[in-house]
Structures are given as structure tokens and as C-alpha cells.
Motif scaffolding. Structure first.
Motif, short mmCIF file in Angstrom:
data_model
loop_
_atom_site.label_atom_id
_atom_site.label_comp_id
_atom_site.label_asym_id
_atom_site.label_seq_id
_atom_site.Cartn_x
_atom_site.Cartn_y
_atom_site.Cartn_z
N CYS A 329 84.80 -36.56 -62.67
CA CYS A 329 84.14 -36.59 -63.97
C CYS A 329 85.09 -37.18 -64.99
N LEU A 330 84.52 -37.66 -66.07
CA LEU A 330 85.32 -38.27 -67.13
C LEU A 330 85.16 -37.49 -68.42
N ILE A 331 86.28 -37.22 -69.07
CA ILE A 331 86.29 -36.66 -70.43
C ILE A 331 86.83 -37.74 -71.35
N VAL A 332 86.09 -38.07 -72.39
CA VAL A 332 86.53 -39.07 -73.36
C VAL A 332 86.88 -38.37 -74.67
N LEU A 333 88.11 -38.60 -75.13
CA LEU A 333 88.59 -38.04 -76.40
C LEU A 333 88.71 -39.16 -77.42
N ASN A 334 88.14 -38.97 -78.59
CA ASN A 334 88.24 -39.94 -79.68
C ASN A 334 88.96 -39.29 -80.85
N GLU A 351 94.05 -24.69 -58.93
CA GLU A 351 94.22 -25.09 -57.53
C GLU A 351 93.13 -26.07 -57.09
N LYS A 352 92.02 -26.14 -57.83
CA LYS A 352 90.89 -26.99 -57.43
C LYS A 352 90.95 -28.39 -58.01
N TYR A 353 91.46 -28.51 -59.23
CA TYR A 353 91.26 -29.74 -59.97
C TYR A 353 92.57 -30.47 -60.26
N ARG A 354 92.45 -31.80 -60.32
CA ARG A 354 93.54 -32.64 -60.78
C ARG A 354 93.05 -33.40 -62.00
N VAL A 355 93.90 -33.44 -63.01
CA VAL A 355 93.52 -34.02 -64.29
C VAL A 355 94.54 -35.08 -64.67
N LYS A 356 94.07 -36.28 -64.99
CA LYS A 356 94.98 -37.36 -65.34
C LYS A 356 94.45 -38.17 -66.52
N PRO A 357 95.19 -38.20 -67.64
CA PRO A 357 96.37 -37.37 -67.91
C PRO A 357 95.97 -35.98 -68.38
N SER A 358 96.77 -35.00 -68.06
CA SER A 358 96.46 -33.64 -68.49
C SER A 358 97.18 -33.28 -69.78
N SER A 359 98.17 -34.08 -70.16
CA SER A 359 98.88 -33.86 -71.41
C SER A 359 99.41 -35.19 -71.91
N ALA A 366 91.97 -44.15 -81.99
CA ALA A 366 91.87 -44.61 -80.60
C ALA A 366 91.13 -43.58 -79.75
N SER A 367 90.89 -43.95 -78.49
CA SER A 367 90.25 -43.04 -77.55
C SER A 367 91.05 -42.98 -76.26
N VAL A 368 90.92 -41.88 -75.54
CA VAL A 368 91.61 -41.69 -74.27
C VAL A 368 90.61 -41.21 -73.23
N ASP A 369 90.67 -41.80 -72.04
CA ASP A 369 89.82 -41.38 -70.92
C ASP A 369 90.61 -40.47 -70.00
N ILE A 370 90.04 -39.31 -69.69
CA ILE A 370 90.69 -38.33 -68.80
C ILE A 370 89.83 -38.18 -67.55
N VAL A 371 90.42 -38.41 -66.40
CA VAL A 371 89.70 -38.27 -65.13
C VAL A 371 89.97 -36.89 -64.55
N VAL A 372 88.91 -36.14 -64.29
CA VAL A 372 89.00 -34.81 -63.66
C VAL A 372 88.42 -34.93 -62.27
N SER A 373 89.20 -34.61 -61.25
CA SER A 373 88.72 -34.76 -59.87
C SER A 373 88.95 -33.49 -59.07
N LEU A 374 88.00 -33.21 -58.18
CA LEU A 374 88.14 -32.08 -57.26
C LEU A 374 89.18 -32.42 -56.21
N HIS A 375 90.01 -31.45 -55.87
CA HIS A 375 91.11 -31.66 -54.93
C HIS A 375 90.73 -31.20 -53.53
N GLY A 376 91.00 -32.04 -52.54
CA GLY A 376 90.82 -31.65 -51.14
C GLY A 376 89.39 -31.23 -50.84
N GLY A 377 89.26 -30.12 -50.15
CA GLY A 377 87.94 -29.64 -49.75
C GLY A 377 87.35 -28.62 -50.70
N PHE A 378 87.96 -28.44 -51.88
CA PHE A 378 87.44 -27.45 -52.82
C PHE A 378 86.08 -27.87 -53.37
N GLN A 379 85.26 -26.88 -53.70
CA GLN A 379 83.97 -27.10 -54.31
C GLN A 379 83.98 -26.52 -55.73
#
Length: 491
Positions: A329-334, A351-359, A366-379
Motif C-alpha cells: 500500500c502507499l501512504i502519500v504525505l503532503n 513483525e508484519k510490515y516493512r515501511v520505506k521510508p519509515s522516518s 513537497a510530498s513524500v510517498d511511503i510504501v508499506v508492504s507485508l513481510h514474508g507469509g504474514f497476513q
């Protein structure tokens, strides 16, 4: 439908009555009523769209809000000993992702001298939650284990019921009564007369053997058969345990930079269209036609949260599914300020999610796009939450990792903007059609049964759509019907 809009217009016409009662209401509540369609819709739907009943409810709740000075009610205005008892607090989630509002009945002692403070204490928690997670209901848990007749306070119970029946419309998901002693049966017969038909259906009497029907073990204390080792203590206030996600600011394992950039670009291009489409075609549960007709206006909410420092898209939730394409998923910050803004993203399930960038930080305008992705086999789970934190930086301040780390240590809490995002779990098309087949619809016979079942589910999901857009949906599913076959759409 049109009748609902007429009732809303009628209610809007009554605003002058509220505006003229400056001594009776807090002007901030009146202003909010004039600007917040979801609030108006909440009162109307809770009162079955009877305008006079809705107006009476607004009048009563606004008077209560002013009496308890709710807009200025803070932690420091509540006696400290009330927090220290641990009799009332928010913690954990039920299976539907609703926050749990705990009442430890054995810790409550009836006392006329403190009843007003206790009422304000409950109001503090409700108002705190309403501001943090607007539109999300609560599940109330009355933990009656080890309680007795001395813990019964009918005035206090009646007040709690009024909070959900009158003061906070559509706020109650369910009310779970855990291990109610038989000696309290007579008292609860009286309580039921206060509840109204909507609330009575939300009452769930459970014991240790069946409480997990509504709440998973991970959110239940050991004495209820759960595994949650949470122990209430104060200070500070118990809150969601937001933590830094895995690999903070680091590369996502098994993905190179080009793939991440492609994902960010793809997510950004489809953000607005996907979230608008999700509002119309969200595959939560197949609804009956009567449910679709009474869907609240709050269902069609704006996709952007407009904060003081950042605008956050989406506004309320991130949607994840089981397909590979649904695991990001994408989070957009303006940045809407004239200065650089530092931000970070935390989650209750690191333990489930990876966030880039998280900080990181975002330049003015300006705006920043943050990608949130599920890690491994987590639901993903409805209980998962994300917290976006932001604070304005001084001009010329450094934005490297060491500088940001120190910045977050030094920044005063009142200067931090916070916004929470829920997690929505997408159902697969197979499960949606399965739900449709279980709904109380007329079941056709013959060779067309499977086709009509599928069409029924799609019709329910696309209630209100034009015939052209509906045919496009059917075509995508390989079920195209020509205009001459429109009779086959009957359910």
C-alpha cells in the motif's frame, strides 16, 4: 435515497435553533455539527431517520457535552486516583478490529460522592477515542469476574448506557458481559429496559468457554483464557503499542531499488482511482438491497486527511489482501507548511510490515510517498494500526538520521501531529460470492443457478451503479450480458 437527503435538509434547517442557544451549548459543538456531515448522518441513522428524534438526541447530547466541559476535558482535570485504580481503560481489539473498552466491575465501589468524577472519567476515555479513531465503534467489555452485589451501581450503569444510546451515536459495536454472577440477573433485567431494541441486540453474555467467539486469545487476559500479559499501570495512560517497523529506512529484502521505485510509481498513479473505486466496490461483505439503501453517507468519505502539518492519503485505512498485488500500500504525505516537517511511521504489528521510508523529512510544499508492504507469509489483520507522526522543524535543521533521532527526542509532545490509519483486509472474490450465496435471497433453480448467484453478488456490490458500469464489471468477470438479457439481472 432521496427521502434521506430530504430529512438531512430538514435537520440542517434547524441549525439556527442550535446557533441561537449560546448559553445552552458549547459553540464548538454547534460549529462541528454545521461542518461534519458524518456527525449529522450518525444522529439521523441512530434515530431511524426520524428528524424530531434526531434533534432531541442532539439537544440532549450537546447539553451533556457542555455540562461535562468535554471539549476542554484533559487528563489533568481528572482526579489521579481514578486512573490509578485501573477500573476503566482502553486496550486491545475484538475480532472485527474494534477497540475494547474495559470495565473491571470488581474494582468499582458505589459512592455518591465520587459518581460525578467517575462519569467525567468515562467521558474522558470516550472523547479521547472519538478524536483518535473517528467513525470506529467500540466493544465494551464488562469483566464481572470476582464481582458481587456490592459492585453494582445502577446509576453508573445507566449513565454508561446513555453514553452509547444518546451521547455517542453509532459508537457501540457490542457489549460483552463476562461471567455475570447469577445474583445480578435481576439487576440486568432492569438494565435491559433502558437499552432500546438496537442496543439489546448488541448484548453478548459470555463465559470463559465462549468469550473467544468475539475476542481472540491474544487480546484476552489469562483469567479469561487468553495470552495477553498486559497489566494496567498509571502513569502513563495505556495506549496502542506503536513500534518501529522492521528494517526501518533499510532496503526491502528480496527487492532491488528498481522494483521498489516501480511499485511506488504504480501505487502513486493508481492511488486516487483505487480508493475512489474501493468506496463503491469495497469487497467487505455482500450487502442486501435494504442494507445498501441505508448505507450511511460517512461510507463515502474523503480520501485525504487534512492535518495541520501534513495531508495524509488515504485518510482512514490501508487495504491489504491475499494476492501479491494486494500486499503493498502507499501512504502519500503532503507538507502544507512553509517549513521542513519531520515524520515517522509506526505500527502495532512491526513483525508484519516493512515501511520505506519509515522516518525522514518532507520539504515545504513537497510530498513524500511511503510504501508499506507485508513481510514474508504474514497476513494483515483488522486489529493492525499505523501511526503517522509529524513535527515542524526549524529552518536550516539537518535531516540526516542522527539529526532526526535527536529531533524526536527533543520535540515537545504538544507540537507533534498524530494520525492513525486502520487496516482493512480485502476478501477474495471467491469468499465474496460464497457470502452472497449464504444471504437470504431467493434461490433460483436450474442450470442458471450458479450464474445468477454470481450476478447477485455483483449486483449487491455495485448497487447504485449505472447499467453501463455494471456491464463493464460483469464483462471483467466473464459474465457479460447484452441489453436484451437485462431480465437475467433480477435477483
Amino acid at each position: 435515497g432521496f427521502g434521506v437527503l430530504q430529512r438531512q435538509d430538514h435537520l440542517y434547517q434547524q441549525y439556527s435553533n442550535f446557533s441561537d442557544s449560546s448559553d445552552k451549548y458549547d459553540s464548538r459543538d454547534v460549529d462541528r455539527l454545521q461542518k461534519d456531515d458524518a456527525l449529522v448522518d450518525g444522529y439521523l441513522t441512530w434515530r431511524q431517520f426520524v428528524v424530531d428524534d434526531a434533534l432531541k438526541m442532539i439537544d440532549e447530547s450537546f447539553q451533556w457535552r457542555k455540562e461535562f466541559n468535554l471539549n476542554d476535558l484533559t487528563e489533568s482535570s481528572i482526579p489521579r486516583w481514578m486512573f490509578e485504580t485501573g477500573a476503566v481503560y482502553l486496550h486491545g481489539y475484538d475480532k472485527e478490529g474494534n477497540k475494547l473498552f474495559w470495565f473491571k466491575v470488581k474494582l468499582h465501589v458505589k459512592d455518591a460522592k465520587t459518581i460525578h468524577d467517575k462519569k467525567r472519567y468515562v467521558a474522558f476515555w470516550l472523547e479521547r477515542y472519538a478524536k483518535r479513531e473517528p467513525g470506529m465503534p467500540l466493544t465494551v467489555v464488562f469483566d464481572m469476574s470476582e464481582s458481587g452485589i456490592g459492585n453494582i451501581d445502577m446509576e453508573f450503569v445507566k449513565y454508561i448506557i446513555s453514553c452509547f444510546k444518546v451521547f455517542y451515536p453509532k459508537f457501540l459495536s457490542k457489549m460483552i458481559m463476562y461471567e455475570m454472577p447469577w445474583i445480578m440477573n435481576a439487576a440486568w433485567k432492569i438494565v435491559k429496559t433502558w437499552l432500546g431494541p438496537e442496543a439489546i441486540s448488541k448484548l453478548k453474555f459470555v463465559s470463559k468457554s465462549d468469550v473467544q467467539t468475539f475476542i481472540d486469545a491474544e487480546h484476552l487476559p489469562p483469567h479469561m483464557g487468553g495470552t495477553d500479559q498486559f497489566k494496567y499501570s498509571y502513569p502513563p495512560l495505556p495506549d496502542d503499542e506503536f513500534k518501529s517497523p522492521i528494517n526501518e529506512n533499510g532496503p526491502i529484502v528480496s527487492e532491488d531499488e528498481s522494483e521498489v521505485k516501480d511499485t511506488e510509481s504504480e501505487c502513486k498513479e493508481s492511488l486516487e482511482s483505487s480508493f475512489n473505486a474501493e468506496q463503491a466496490l469495497r469487497p467487505k461483505k455482500v450487502q442486501t438491497f435494504s442494507q445498501a439503501a441505508t448505507r450511511p453517507l460517512s461510507y463515502l468519505k474523503a480520501t485525504t486527511f487534512k492535518g495541520t502539518l501534513l495531508h495524509v492519503s488515504p485518510a482512514e485505512e490501508l487495504s491489504f489482501g491475499s494476492k501479491d498485488s494486494e500486499k503493498k500500500c502507499l501512504i502519500v504525505l503532503n507538507n502544507v507548511t512553509k517549513n521542513q516537517v519531520a515524520f515517522k511511521v509506526r505500527t502495532t504489528a512491526p513483525e508484519k510490515y516493512r515501511v520505506k521510508p519509515s522516518s525522514s523529512s518532507c520539504e515545504a510544499g513537497a510530498s513524500v510517498d511511503i510504501v508499506v508492504s507485508l513481510h514474508g507469509g504474514f497476513q494483515a489483520s483488522p486489529q493492525d494500526r499505523f501511526l503517522v507522526m509529524a513535527a515542524e522543524m526549524e529552518p536550516g535543521a539537518g535531516a540526516g538520521t542522527p539529526e532526526l533521532t535527536q529531533f524526536w527526542k527533543d520535540v515537545p509532545k504538544p507540537k507533534i501531529m498524530e494520525h492513525r490509519l486502520r487496516c482493512h483486509v480485502l476478501e477474495s472474490p471467491k469468499s465474496i460470492l460464497s457470502n452472497a450465496s449464504d444471504s437470504p435471497l431467493n434461490t433460483p433453480t436450474g442450470d442458471t443457478q450458479d450464474l445468477q448467484t454470481a450476478v447477485s453478488g455483483l449486483m449487491l456490490l455495485t448497487a447504485g451503479a449505472s447499467s453501463t458500469s455494471l456491464r463493464k464489471t460483469l464483462l471483467c468477470c466473464g459474465l457479460y450480458l447484452s441489453p436484451l438479457d437485462s431480465s437475467a439481472l433480477k435477483v
